[in-house]
Structure formats: structure tokens, C-alpha cells
Design a protein around this motif. Sequence first.
Motif, PDB file in Angstrom:
ATOM      1  N   TYR A  88       0.728  -1.098   0.146  1.00  0.00           N
ATOM      2  CA  TYR A  88       0.137   0.019  -0.083  1.00  0.00           C
ATOM      3  C   TYR A  88       0.700   1.223   0.175  1.00  0.00           C
ATOM      4  N   THR A  89       2.250   1.359   0.185  1.00  0.00           N
ATOM      5  CA  THR A  89       3.085   2.279  -0.065  1.00  0.00           C
ATOM      6  C   THR A  89       3.752   2.091  -1.507  1.00  0.00           C
ATOM      7  N   PHE A  90       3.270   1.130  -2.337  1.00  0.00           N
ATOM      8  CA  PHE A  90       3.692   1.002  -3.778  1.00  0.00           C
ATOM      9  C   PHE A  90       5.314   0.627  -3.496  1.00  0.00           C
ATOM     10  N   PHE A  91       5.371  -0.089  -2.358  1.00  0.00           N
ATOM     11  CA  PHE A  91       6.812  -0.536  -2.287  1.00  0.00           C
ATOM     12  C   PHE A  91       7.770   0.327  -2.532  1.00  0.00           C
ATOM     13  N   GLY A  92       7.488   1.705  -2.221  1.00  0.00           N
ATOM     14  CA  GLY A  92       8.235   2.696  -2.214  1.00  0.00           C
ATOM     15  C   GLY A  92       8.873   3.339  -3.607  1.00  0.00           C
ATOM     16  N   ALA A  93       7.944   3.074  -4.653  1.00  0.00           N
ATOM     17  CA  ALA A  93       7.979   3.429  -5.932  1.00  0.00           C
ATOM     18  C   ALA A  93       7.520   4.893  -6.078  1.00  0.00           C
ATOM     19  N   PRO A  94       8.030   5.830  -6.969  1.00  0.00           N
ATOM     20  CA  PRO A  94       7.545   6.931  -6.997  1.00  0.00           C
ATOM     21  C   PRO A  94       6.298   6.859  -7.731  1.00  0.00           C
ATOM     22  N   VAL A  95       5.765   6.191  -8.598  1.00  0.00           N
ATOM     23  CA  VAL A  95       4.697   6.289  -9.309  1.00  0.00           C
ATOM     24  C   VAL A  95       3.607   4.955  -9.031  1.00  0.00           C
ATOM     25  N   GLY A  96       2.479   5.006  -8.818  1.00  0.00           N
ATOM     26  CA  GLY A  96       1.870   3.981  -8.629  1.00  0.00           C
ATOM     27  C   GLY A  96       0.318   4.247  -9.713  1.00  0.00           C
ATOM     28  N   LEU A  97       0.094   2.991 -10.214  1.00  0.00           N
ATOM     29  CA  LEU A  97      -0.924   3.164 -11.224  1.00  0.00           C
ATOM     30  C   LEU A  97      -2.057   2.271 -10.422  1.00  0.00           C
ATOM     31  N   GLY A 117      14.474   0.910 -18.595  1.00  0.00           N
ATOM     32  CA  GLY A 117      15.350   0.886 -17.488  1.00  0.00           C
ATOM     33  C   GLY A 117      14.774   1.031 -16.192  1.00  0.00           C
ATOM     34  N   LEU A 118      13.027   0.787 -16.067  1.00  0.00           N
ATOM     35  CA  LEU A 118      12.381   0.926 -14.960  1.00  0.00           C
ATOM     36  C   LEU A 118      11.666  -0.638 -14.675  1.00  0.00           C
ATOM     37  N   GLN A 119      11.403  -0.742 -13.396  1.00  0.00           N
ATOM     38  CA  GLN A 119      10.739  -1.982 -13.223  1.00  0.00           C
ATOM     39  C   GLN A 119       9.228  -1.872 -12.608  1.00  0.00           C
ATOM     40  N   SER A 120       8.457  -2.737 -12.397  1.00  0.00           N
ATOM     41  CA  SER A 120       7.110  -2.611 -12.002  1.00  0.00           C
ATOM     42  C   SER A 120       6.755  -3.806 -11.098  1.00  0.00           C
ATOM     43  N   CYS A 121       5.371  -3.617 -10.542  1.00  0.00           N
ATOM     44  CA  CYS A 121       4.951  -4.889  -9.897  1.00  0.00           C
ATOM     45  C   CYS A 121       3.422  -4.524  -9.835  1.00  0.00           C
ATOM     46  N   PRO A 122       2.762  -5.791 -10.586  1.00  0.00           N
ATOM     47  CA  PRO A 122       1.311  -5.929 -10.620  1.00  0.00           C
ATOM     48  C   PRO A 122       0.909  -6.195  -9.282  1.00  0.00           C
ATOM     49  N   GLN A 123      -0.221  -5.659  -8.826  1.00  0.00           N
ATOM     50  CA  GLN A 123      -0.634  -5.861  -7.497  1.00  0.00           C
ATOM     51  C   GLN A 123      -2.255  -6.015  -7.385  1.00  0.00           C
ATOM     52  N   GLU A 124      -2.611  -7.270  -7.406  1.00  0.00           N
ATOM     53  CA  GLU A 124      -3.907  -7.534  -7.146  1.00  0.00           C
ATOM     54  C   GLU A 124      -4.739  -6.716  -5.773  1.00  0.00           C
ATOM     55  N   THR A 125      -3.868  -6.919  -4.802  1.00  0.00           N
ATOM     56  CA  THR A 125      -4.470  -6.404  -3.614  1.00  0.00           C
ATOM     57  C   THR A 125      -5.025  -5.350  -3.418  1.00  0.00           C
ATOM     58  N   PHE A 126      -4.774  -4.380  -4.354  1.00  0.00           N
ATOM     59  CA  PHE A 126      -5.274  -2.985  -4.360  1.00  0.00           C
ATOM     60  C   PHE A 126      -6.896  -3.091  -4.622  1.00  0.00           C
ATOM     61  N   VAL A 167     -12.280  -1.838  -9.882  1.00  0.00           N
ATOM     62  CA  VAL A 167     -10.788  -1.725  -9.637  1.00  0.00           C
ATOM     63  C   VAL A 167     -10.212  -3.171 -10.077  1.00  0.00           C
ATOM     64  N   VAL A 168      -9.345  -3.257 -10.622  1.00  0.00           N
ATOM     65  CA  VAL A 168      -8.664  -4.661 -10.857  1.00  0.00           C
ATOM     66  C   VAL A 168      -7.555  -4.812 -10.184  1.00  0.00           C
ATOM     67  N   CYS A 169      -6.402  -3.848 -10.137  1.00  0.00           N
ATOM     68  CA  CYS A 169      -5.116  -4.141  -9.695  1.00  0.00           C
ATOM     69  C   CYS A 169      -4.519  -2.684  -9.579  1.00  0.00           C
ATOM     70  N   GLY A 170      -3.359  -2.728  -8.999  1.00  0.00           N
ATOM     71  CA  GLY A 170      -2.632  -1.550  -9.053  1.00  0.00           C
ATOM     72  C   GLY A 170      -1.065  -2.138  -9.605  1.00  0.00           C
ATOM     73  N   ILE A 171      -0.332  -0.907  -9.999  1.00  0.00           N
ATOM     74  CA  ILE A 171       0.929  -1.417 -10.764  1.00  0.00           C
ATOM     75  C   ILE A 171       1.940  -0.156 -10.115  1.00  0.00           C
ATOM     76  N   SER A 172       3.115  -0.765  -9.483  1.00  0.00           N
ATOM     77  CA  SER A 172       4.129   0.305  -8.871  1.00  0.00           C
ATOM     78  C   SER A 172       5.141   0.221  -9.862  1.00  0.00           C
ATOM     79  N   VAL A 173       5.541   1.489 -10.135  1.00  0.00           N
ATOM     80  CA  VAL A 173       6.659   1.860 -11.180  1.00  0.00           C
ATOM     81  C   VAL A 173       7.712   2.442 -10.576  1.00  0.00           C
ATOM     82  N   GLY A 174       9.035   2.333 -10.957  1.00  0.00           N
ATOM     83  CA  GLY A 174      10.214   2.904 -10.531  1.00  0.00           C
ATOM     84  C   GLY A 174      11.545   2.336 -10.734  1.00  0.00           C
TER      85      GLY A 174
END
Length: 241
Positions: free
Chosen positions: A140-149, A180-189, A208-215
Motif C-alpha cells: 500500500y506504499t507501492f513498495f516505495g515506488a515514486p509512481v503508482g497506477l 530501465g524501470l521495473q514494476s510490480c502488478p498488485q491485485e491486492t489494491f 478496480v482490477v489491480c495496481g502497478i508500482s513503477v520505478g
Amino acid sequence: MCGPEEAVIGPSEECVAAQSPVDEIMTRRFACRDFCDAPVPRRTIEQILHVARFAPSGANIQPWHVYVLGGAAKARVSAALLDAHETCRDEHVSEYKYYASELPDRYLKRRQEFGRLFYGSLGIHQADAEARSRQTVKNYTFFGAPVGLIVTIDRRLEAGSWLDLGMFVQNVMLAAAGRGLQSCPQETFSKYHRILRPLLSIPEEQMVVCGISVGKPAGQAQRLMPRANVDEFATFLGLDA
């Protein structure tokens, strides 16, 4: 170190897989669970979404919608979700079911293996519910990523449009990796849709389907999750070996 997701690719597999720059991006993508705070410009996210929109969709319906969060907006969402997770998590449930109630043995074994490898890599015993909950909170902090979708789909559509949405989400993650970025798809959102809806002004027809952390990853990627060999999931007919 980033959380594990992908398998270590052996020399022979690398030779087969990495035949082109696209192959390289696909095989090097992983679900990152530890991002650094290096900023990602809005222009970069716009470029990612610009190319991701070319995902195929039946009859060109294009069933996706994306809410892009950064800065104070992302912080507000994280604060609300952290509070809900801490105080009333059992009151929230996703509008769709991600896993089957009874997984066939093949898939159950893979899920169990994921638990062993993932929590083991973090030094968390699978029976340690408190430590596992602390790890879940990081979602829920998007794993520290600067951008969350936050990704939604029109609930009035059928299952085929979810296939289209999956291809779009994959395009987003590959386009990020190509930059050069990575991401994490997150159903928990999806569990906290009742909180996200007013915060993001999500209309009722959108689910709401999912979130994606990007950074950018905070450290060197660690690849632990194995993938089935091609002969385990593909049947070839009419092609020479």
C-alpha cells in the motif's frame, strides 16, 4: 534488494530466450518489491502508456482505464489504505475472485512453492502471520515506488475484455522495463475499491482490477521463481522438431 519473482535463467535457456532486444526485456522483467525514490517524470509514464495502448483488444474495445498517482496524491491513497489495513481489513473484499477456491494440484504446488521461496528470501517463516502482514503492508506504499497506477475495467464487459486488459497491463510493464524501470502488478489494491473510488473519483461502472508500482529498483534484482519448461505447457502439432 528487490523482491523475487522471476526464475534464474540458465545458459541454455538464455541462448533460446534472448534472441532480440524484445526477448531481453521480457526475460529480464520481474516483479520488483523494493524501489528507490529516484523520480520518474510524468513524460516517461505518458510514453509508457502511449505504447501500451497498442495492446490488442477484441473489436478494438480498449477496456482499460488508468489512474496515475505520484507525490501528494499517491501519499493520500497510501495513508488511507494503510489505515484500512490496520483497522478494518476484514471489512474489505475485492469485487472479483482472483484464485479458484480449490486449485488443481499442479497450480497448488506452484503457489506453495512461491510462498516458500518468496517468504524464505525475506527471512520470514510461513507460519509467522505478523511478519507476513508487515510485508503485505508494503503493497500500500507501492513498495516505495515514486509512481503508482490503479487499473480499472468497465464492469459491464465480459470475460474476453479481461483478456484484453491483461495484455495491456503486460504492455505497461514491458514498456517500463524497456526504459530501465521495473514494476510490480498488485491485485491486492482491488480489495480496497470502496476507499479508492471516492479518493480517485472512480465512476461506479469501473471495477478496480489491480495496481502497478513503477520505478527504479533499490538494489540488484534477485530472481527466484522458476518457470515451467515449454514442453510442460505447449503441444506442437504438424511442426518439425
